[in-house]
Design an enzyme around this catalytic site. Structure first.
Site, PDB file in Angstrom:
ATOM      1  N   TYR A  37      31.722 -63.288   5.186  1.00  0.00           N
ATOM      2  CA  TYR A  37      31.525 -62.493   3.981  1.00  0.00           C
ATOM      3  C   TYR A  37      31.923 -63.270   2.741  1.00  0.00           C
ATOM      4  O   TYR A  37      32.545 -64.334   2.825  1.00  0.00           O
ATOM      5  CB  TYR A  37      32.299 -61.167   4.070  1.00  0.00           C
ATOM      6  CG  TYR A  37      33.790 -61.270   3.824  1.00  0.00           C
ATOM      7  CD1 TYR A  37      34.646 -61.846   4.756  1.00  0.00           C
ATOM      8  CD2 TYR A  37      34.356 -60.786   2.650  1.00  0.00           C
ATOM      9  CE1 TYR A  37      36.018 -61.933   4.522  1.00  0.00           C
ATOM     10  CE2 TYR A  37      35.720 -60.858   2.409  1.00  0.00           C
ATOM     11  CZ  TYR A  37      36.540 -61.431   3.356  1.00  0.00           C
ATOM     12  OH  TYR A  37      37.889 -61.521   3.111  1.00  0.00           O
ATOM     13  N   LYS A 153      35.787 -67.848   5.770  1.00  0.00           N
ATOM     14  CA  LYS A 153      35.874 -66.474   5.253  1.00  0.00           C
ATOM     15  C   LYS A 153      35.112 -65.549   6.192  1.00  0.00           C
ATOM     16  O   LYS A 153      33.975 -65.131   5.914  1.00  0.00           O
ATOM     17  CB  LYS A 153      35.332 -66.414   3.815  1.00  0.00           C
ATOM     18  CG  LYS A 153      35.806 -65.191   3.051  1.00  0.00           C
ATOM     19  CD  LYS A 153      35.638 -65.375   1.565  1.00  0.00           C
ATOM     20  CE  LYS A 153      35.965 -64.117   0.782  1.00  0.00           C
ATOM     21  NZ  LYS A 153      37.364 -63.688   0.848  1.00  0.00           N
ATOM     22  N   GLU A 185      49.428 -68.380   2.099  1.00  0.00           N
ATOM     23  CA  GLU A 185      48.659 -67.564   1.148  1.00  0.00           C
ATOM     24  C   GLU A 185      49.043 -66.111   1.365  1.00  0.00           C
ATOM     25  O   GLU A 185      49.989 -65.819   2.096  1.00  0.00           O
ATOM     26  CB  GLU A 185      47.150 -67.773   1.340  1.00  0.00           C
ATOM     27  CG  GLU A 185      46.626 -67.428   2.709  1.00  0.00           C
ATOM     28  CD  GLU A 185      45.119 -67.693   2.853  1.00  0.00           C
ATOM     29  OE1 GLU A 185      44.378 -67.526   1.866  1.00  0.00           O
ATOM     30  OE2 GLU A 185      44.697 -68.054   3.973  1.00  0.00           O
ATOM     31  N   LEU A 209      42.584 -70.055   3.072  1.00  0.00           N
ATOM     32  CA  LEU A 209      41.243 -69.902   2.515  1.00  0.00           C
ATOM     33  C   LEU A 209      41.143 -70.678   1.204  1.00  0.00           C
ATOM     34  O   LEU A 209      42.005 -70.525   0.335  1.00  0.00           O
ATOM     35  CB  LEU A 209      40.933 -68.424   2.247  1.00  0.00           C
ATOM     36  CG  LEU A 209      39.477 -68.229   1.828  1.00  0.00           C
ATOM     37  CD1 LEU A 209      38.574 -68.203   3.042  1.00  0.00           C
ATOM     38  CD2 LEU A 209      39.281 -66.993   0.993  1.00  0.00           C
TER      39      LEU A 209
HETATM   40  N1  PDD Z   1      39.837 -62.048  -0.640  1.00  0.00           N
HETATM   41  N2  PDD Z   1      42.944 -65.837   0.703  1.00  0.00           N
HETATM   42  C1  PDD Z   1      42.457 -64.806   1.412  1.00  0.00           C
HETATM   43  C2  PDD Z   1      42.922 -64.607   2.800  1.00  0.00           C
HETATM   44  C3  PDD Z   1      41.506 -63.940   0.822  1.00  0.00           C
HETATM   45  O1  PDD Z   1      40.998 -62.931   1.545  1.00  0.00           O
HETATM   46  C4  PDD Z   1      41.106 -64.156  -0.522  1.00  0.00           C
HETATM   47  C5  PDD Z   1      40.107 -63.277  -1.222  1.00  0.00           C
HETATM   48  C6  PDD Z   1      41.664 -65.244  -1.219  1.00  0.00           C
HETATM   49  C7  PDD Z   1      41.255 -65.566  -2.645  1.00  0.00           C
HETATM   50  O2  PDD Z   1      39.962 -66.106  -2.690  1.00  0.00           O
HETATM   51  P1  PDD Z   1      39.039 -65.964  -3.992  1.00  0.00           P
HETATM   52  O3  PDD Z   1      39.833 -66.516  -5.114  1.00  0.00           O
HETATM   53  O4  PDD Z   1      37.860 -66.785  -3.675  1.00  0.00           O
HETATM   54  O5  PDD Z   1      38.746 -64.495  -4.193  1.00  0.00           O
HETATM   55  C8  PDD Z   1      42.561 -66.068  -0.571  1.00  0.00           C
HETATM   56  C9  PDD Z   1      38.771 -61.220  -1.121  1.00  0.00           C
HETATM   57  C10 PDD Z   1      38.874 -60.881  -2.580  1.00  0.00           C
HETATM   58  C11 PDD Z   1      38.644 -60.011  -0.215  1.00  0.00           C
HETATM   59  O6  PDD Z   1      38.821 -60.212   0.987  1.00  0.00           O
HETATM   60  O7  PDD Z   1      38.354 -58.915  -0.684  1.00  0.00           O
END
Ligand code: PDD
Length: 291
Positions: A37, A153, A185, A209
């Site tokens: 996703y 992801k 994270e 991630l």
């Molecule tokens: N999540 N780490 C994890 C485990 C995440 O699920 C996310 C983002 C991030 C930050 O990534 P980005 O800056 O690309 O949004 C880091 C999204 C927002 C979600 O699962 O809804």
């Protein structure tokens, strides 16, 4: 009441009302969590860093050996149409691809003739309110119980779900994941630490991630000559930090002011976090909101 999901949604080549969207119960997303996703923020109806999000989608698909069902231009068209038809200026676009539905349950991949399932929808983008930003949020630390490919992801997010739920049950906004005494994270965010004016960021490894927001923060730090070190952050450093932030496409840059019930620094959002949030807004406004 404002709906959370805009109509129409996109499913397998069609734009249709959410209430009419149907997926087989044999879909491998449902049976195995076998899918990927993306979440793309949209400001003033302009997708932010769409190319980077679609590149990460491609990397994750490659990582799980699933061919991209759509060419890049088609993804862009889907995102653009969802954005155009949703009622909000600021949105969050969710994209999902699963390995489709075979006529049986079998762990091994289905035949190539089984098409991937592609689903996408727009939601309102709700970034933290000024009041939340002014206070910062509380977080807990938990043992990172995820698998060894956290750089992908993927939709199988059970360990993340359990970690976030543990945080919520303790009245906290996020759970920071500790593996082998290092913070990697958050359950759904990246983490940054400030100590004595130095910004620390964990490196991109298979255990984190690669956040799109994380990249923007590193770029902004460089642009503003902010001292930065990208290296593993020990749990002990996290606990003695002056500032801790979580970053993501939906939270942007948010101070964590309480960790496991103890204040981070003086318990208030720190000056560098406040500056970084402002740099982030300025950057966004420059690239997104200009005519
Ligand atoms: N999540 N780490 C994890 C485990 C995440 O699920 C996310 C983002 C991030 C930050 O990534 P980005 O800056 O690309 O949004 C880091 C999204 C927002 C979600 O699962 O809804």
């Amino acid at each position: 009441m404002t709906p959370y999901v805009a109509d129409p949604v996109y499913l397998n080549g069609q734009f249709l009302p959410l209430a009419e969207a149907r997926v087989s119960p044999l879909d491998r997303g449902f049976l195995y969590g076998d899918g990927v996703y993306e979440v793309i923020p949209v400001y003033s109806r302009r997708p932010f860093r769409m190319a980077e999000h679609l590149a990460r989608l491609q990397a994750t698909l490659a990582g799980i050996h699933l061919g991209n069902p759509l060419p890049l231009a088609e993804w862009q068209k889907i995102v653009e149409r969802l954005v155009e038809q949703a009622p909000w200026d600021d949105q969050s676009i969710y994209l999902q691809v699963t390995r489709g539905a075979d006529d049986k349950r079998d762990h091994a991949f289905p035949p190539a003739s089984v098409p991937a399932t592609v689903f996408a929808f727009a939601s309102p983008l709700v970034t933290p309110s000024p009041a939340v930003r002014a206070a910062g949020v509380a977080a807990i630390t938990v043992t990172d119980q995820r698998w060894a490919r956290c750089d992908l992801k993927v939709i199988s997010l059970l360990a993340n779900v359990l970690a976030r739920q543990q945080a919520v049950e303790l009245g906290c906004a996020e759970a920071l994941l500790i593996r082998d005494s290092y913070v990697k994270e958050g359950a759904a965010s990246n983490v940054f630490v400030v100590k004595d004016g130095l910004l620390l960021a964990p490196p991109k490894t298979q255990l984190m991630l690669p956040g799109i927001t994380y990249d923007v923060i590193l770029e902004l730090a460089a642009q503003h000559q902010q001292p930065l070190e990208v290296r593993e952050i020990a749990e002990a450093e996290l606990r003695t930090a002056d500032e801790v932030w979580m970053t993501s496409s939906t939270k942007e840059v948010l101070a964590i002011t309480t960790l496991d019930g103890k204040p981070v620094g003086n318990g208030k959002p720190g000056p560098l976090g406040v500056r970084m949030w402002q740099w982030y807004q300025d950057f966004k406004n420059t690239v997104m909101r200009k005519g």
